[in-house]
Design a protein around this motif. Structure first.
Motif, short mmCIF file in Angstrom:
data_model
loop_
_atom_site.label_atom_id
_atom_site.label_comp_id
_atom_site.label_asym_id
_atom_site.label_seq_id
_atom_site.Cartn_x
_atom_site.Cartn_y
_atom_site.Cartn_z
N GLU A 153 0.82 -1.22 0.00
CA GLU A 153 0.00 0.00 0.00
C GLU A 153 0.85 1.26 0.00
O GLU A 153 0.36 2.33 0.37
N ARG A 154 2.15 1.12 -0.37
CA ARG A 154 3.05 2.26 -0.20
C ARG A 154 2.60 3.50 -0.96
O ARG A 154 2.72 4.62 -0.45
N SER A 155 2.04 3.35 -2.15
CA SER A 155 1.68 4.56 -2.90
C SER A 155 0.46 5.23 -2.29
O SER A 155 0.41 6.46 -2.16
N ALA A 156 -0.52 4.43 -1.83
CA ALA A 156 -1.70 5.02 -1.19
C ALA A 156 -1.29 5.68 0.13
O ALA A 156 -1.77 6.79 0.46
N LEU A 157 -0.39 5.02 0.87
CA LEU A 157 0.06 5.59 2.15
C LEU A 157 0.85 6.88 1.90
O LEU A 157 0.73 7.84 2.67
N ALA A 158 1.64 6.88 0.82
CA ALA A 158 2.43 8.09 0.51
C ALA A 158 1.49 9.24 0.17
O ALA A 158 1.72 10.39 0.57
N ALA A 159 0.40 8.95 -0.55
CA ALA A 159 -0.57 9.99 -0.89
C ALA A 159 -1.22 10.55 0.38
O ALA A 159 -1.37 11.77 0.53
N GLY A 227 -7.81 16.33 10.47
CA GLY A 227 -7.06 15.27 11.16
C GLY A 227 -7.85 13.98 11.19
O GLY A 227 -7.34 12.91 10.84
N ILE A 228 -9.14 14.10 11.58
CA ILE A 228 -9.98 12.88 11.65
C ILE A 228 -10.08 12.24 10.26
O ILE A 228 -9.97 11.04 10.10
N SER A 229 -10.24 13.10 9.23
CA SER A 229 -10.39 12.56 7.87
C SER A 229 -9.12 11.83 7.44
O SER A 229 -9.19 10.73 6.87
N VAL A 230 -7.95 12.45 7.71
CA VAL A 230 -6.70 11.81 7.28
C VAL A 230 -6.51 10.49 8.02
O VAL A 230 -6.13 9.47 7.42
N LEU A 231 -6.80 10.47 9.33
CA LEU A 231 -6.64 9.23 10.10
C LEU A 231 -7.60 8.15 9.60
O LEU A 231 -7.23 6.97 9.50
N ALA A 232 -8.84 8.57 9.27
CA ALA A 232 -9.81 7.60 8.75
C ALA A 232 -9.32 7.04 7.42
O ALA A 232 -9.45 5.83 7.15
N LEU A 233 -8.72 7.92 6.60
CA LEU A 233 -8.20 7.49 5.31
C LEU A 233 -7.09 6.45 5.51
O LEU A 233 -7.08 5.39 4.87
#
Ligand code: CMP
Length: 387
Positions: A153-159, A227-233
């Protein structure tokens, strides 16, 4: 098999045998005992006897790690990953590998103590704990899975990480602009505002730095929502990554088992992948009842390894590797016709009733073969009844 190959088999993380699994569990237990004893030694008010006991346990664990390192070093030429022209080269390749380096780091405490370079006391505790936690990270089950998920998942995590950095710096800059004059100490520069931005964006909210102007508080609220949105992502990316990787591994494991059942040998690759997706593996000890006469038929079984006994009245029939059972209740939509009990420990593949009927529509040849065998068995059972 040589003693060295056997020891390699026991220590290899890829081995699935009972003994190898037990050795791995023991290793993890040893690491946990070591970490606990070192940690206990750092407690201030500990009685001298308890402190001495903790130091002895730590010493024993350190020596056992040294023995394990030497065993791995000796058995390294057996590992196909490190095979080289000479045995010593294979061993050196293992020493230079990531696992070799981590195992070497874990024996440093034992060597340091043995050479008199360190005492087993609170002062060396932090080093011991850190090195052994590192060892735990490489030996604990599932760590490889986590590493794989992060890699996949490195590319999704990098995004997601890029989004995090964008929001972080935007928040710090806006806060510096809105609050810089009012609270010069906390928001006087963009680097200073970054602390507030991190604490707010991660929704930690220590409350040590708080915007005081109304626009500053509005920005604070928006940053928290971001913050909540990024953590949920991030949670979503990791959860799907885990589910996919576990499914992939399970598929490969079942595929391996299916390859050992001759009944599936003539089925094409596409059909096999359809079947593999529907099967689950199950293990029984010897003497377990897999099917009870009269019970409702909810699945059928393919034997991968082991032997079962079908008990039809006073007579029995033996089924072993490659045979199947439990099909009659599904085909006839009737209760189970006999007891099926394992004679040896068995690994079977289970096909649930819903998947059986779906497969009947998609793989008529496969179901016809099952039906033909069921017909032979029914005739056999009738003979049993009349004899
Ligand atoms: P089912 O009736 O679902 O549950 C008991 C199972 O025993 C049956 O399906 C068959 O798979 C199996 N079985 C019954 N009779 C025989 C037989 N004569 N030979 C081999 N297996 C049998």
């Amino acid at each position: 098999m040589t003693l060295r190959a056997r020891i390699h088999g026991l220590l290899d993380p890829g081995s699935h045998g009972h003994a190898a699994r037990r050795v791995r569990a023991l290793e993890v237990l040893l690491i946990l005992i070591g970490i606990s004893s070192v940690s206990a030694g750092t407690v201030g008010g500990l009685a001298p006897a308890a402190r001495a006991a903790a130091a002895t346990v730590t010493g024993i664990v350190a020596v056992l790690f040294l023995v394990e390192y030497l065993a791995r070093f000796w058995a390294a030429p057996e590992n196909p990953r490190f095979q080289s022209a000479t045995e010593i080269r294979s061993r050196l390749r293992w020493v230079a590998s990531a696992e070799g380096v981590i195992d070497l780091l874990a024996v440093i405490p034992a060597v340091a103590v043995a050479s008199g370079g360190a005492r087993l006391g609170a002062e060396s505790a932090a080093v011991f704990v850190l090195l052994w936690v590192l060892k735990l990270a490489t030996h604990a089950p599932g760590v490889g899975l986590i590493a794989r998920v992060f890699h996949n998942e490195r590319s999704a995590l990098a995004a997601a990480a890029a989004l995090f950095v964008i929001v972080l710096f935007s928040a710090a800059t806006i806060a510096y602009w809105l609050e810089g004059e009012r609270q010069a100490e906390q928001f006087g520069s963009i680097p200073a505002s970054l602390w507030w931005a991190v604490v707010t964006l991660t929704t930690t909210g220590y409350g040590d730095v708080v915007p005081q102007s109304a626009p500053g508080r509005v920005v604070g609220g928006l940053v928290m929502l971001c913050g909540i949105s990024v953590l949920a992502l991030l949670a979503g990316i990791l959860a799907t990554g885990f589910a996919e990787e576990v499914r992939r591994r399970e598929f490969a494991r079942i595929w391996d088992l299916v390859a050992r059942v001759p009944f599936f040998a003539d089925v094409g690759a596409i059909a096999i992948s359809d079947i593999v997706g529907r099967l689950r593996s199950r293990s029984y000890p010897a003497g377990a009842t897999a099917i009870r006469k009269g019970a409702a038929g909810d699945s059928m079984f393919f034997i991968v390894t082991g032997e079962v006994e079908v008990r039809i009245g006073p007579r029995t029939r033996a089924l072993r590797d490659g045979d199947f059972f439990g099909e009659m209740a599904l085909l006839d939509r009737k209760p189970r016709s006999a007891d099926v009990v394992t004679v040896t420990p068995c690994t079977v593949l289970v096909l649930d009733v819903a998947d059986f009927y779906q497969l009947a529509g998609q793989q008529p040849a496969l179901i016809a073969a099952i039906e033909a065998e069921a017909k032979r068995r029914r005739a056999d059972d009738r003979n049993v009844d009349t004899s």
